[in-house]
Scaffold this active site. Sequence first.
Site, PDB file in Angstrom:
ATOM      1  CD  GLN A  33      -2.454   1.216   2.769  1.00  0.00           C
ATOM      2  OE1 GLN A  33      -1.850   0.812   3.757  1.00  0.00           O
ATOM      3  NE2 GLN A  33      -3.682   1.683   2.847  1.00  0.00           N
ATOM      4  CB  SER A  91       1.878   6.930   4.918  1.00  0.00           C
ATOM      5  OG  SER A  91       0.721   6.566   5.622  1.00  0.00           O
ATOM      6  CB  SER A 111       3.638  -3.518   5.563  1.00  0.00           C
ATOM      7  OG  SER A 111       3.590  -2.805   6.771  1.00  0.00           O
ATOM      8  CD  GLU A 122      -4.548   0.356   6.570  1.00  0.00           C
ATOM      9  OE1 GLU A 122      -3.342   0.220   6.848  1.00  0.00           O
ATOM     10  OE2 GLU A 122      -5.004   1.378   6.020  1.00  0.00           O
ATOM     11  CD  GLU A 167      -2.637  11.113  18.209  1.00  0.00           C
ATOM     12  OE1 GLU A 167      -1.983  11.018  19.256  1.00  0.00           O
ATOM     13  OE2 GLU A 167      -2.447  10.370  17.218  1.00  0.00           O
TER      14      GLU A 167
END
Length: 393
Positions: free
Chosen positions: A112, A115, A147, A230, A363
Amino acid sequence: MTDVEELRSRTRELLAAHPPASTDRLDFLRARFDAGLAWVHYPEGLGGLGAPRSLQAVVDAELEAAGAPDNDPRRIGIGLGMAAPTILGYGTDEQKRRYLRPLWTGEEVWCQLFSEPGAGSDLAALGTRAVREGDDWVVNGQKVWTSSAHVARWAILIARTDPEVPKHRGITYFVCDMTDPGVEVRPLRQVTGEAEFNEVFLTDVRIPDSRRLGEVGDGWKVAQTTLNNERVAIGGMRLPREGGMIGPVSKTWRERPGLRTHDLHQRLLKLWVESEVSRLTAERLRQQLVAGQPGPEGAGMKLAFARLNQEISGLEVELLGEEGLLYDDWTMRRPELVDFTGRDAGYRYLRSKGNSIEGGTTEVLLNIVAERVLGLPGEPRTDKDVAWKDLAR
């Protein structure tokens, strides 16, 4: 409508035609997919039969009893839990036929590419650019915390295709070939000593438009399918009683009574109960998935998963005292997947710190639960209607 007896009959026909004891593992998995018994709720021709999702347990039980091989779901979890439902929801017929079968059999591993160093919690601020050149998109940028990138053939990728509109609207979703020129994977060594994660650099990577999922500019909408799945995959995994992190510490407690204190006893009881509540809640969440796609409730399960893992691993280290600080393998390894229960207590303690980051930071998930589950007012966002190119960075 496929019923239980029909599924059992189909499963027995599969076993008769491809006896597990004498059939090559990959050949069996391919035959299972083609028989519609891979994921029964998927459409016919794509590994399923259009049956209720709840009936998958019938097939799995029959195959397990016969000693049939599985597809090593932990190894290919990103493909199964994130890429597949997104491809099913937004892929073309050709894309579904090309990707889903080798994804499910484990012939092709997925990762994936979401980020970035400057866009982790605020994923919609991502800066990786995709520029259209004829029938291709040319992609440049950097991704991080990826990952399985070192073993993956394919990646689900989101990139910015229009910097002139607000950040959530100028993103497009692609499938990236990890073997293409310009894709560079570098290991990220973690506090555990190993390099389970990676950073990925994309330099003039050409992606055909035929590998786009969804419409141009709709990448954020498509990505929500991936992210919701996910969080359910991380926080809502199926576990037996005392499965997961609570298992090793409970085993140590029973086998080594000399380590016990009243305070640790009370804390273990509390965490055992919370783990069991979380496990049963995850089971209920999976039952709700039978009726449709996962929603924001998965964020709550992922929050509970992260907190419990960290508290349980901390208790385990305290229970073991000095022994709990021992960690027998600090070598630079490149594992394909995380193994929480087969390692030392010290490893579990260190690795669990990442649970509050991966799959969405605590958060961000608290905001999702507050706004989309509880219906509370959203936090003020001054950048919501500002073009991405004008955002402060």
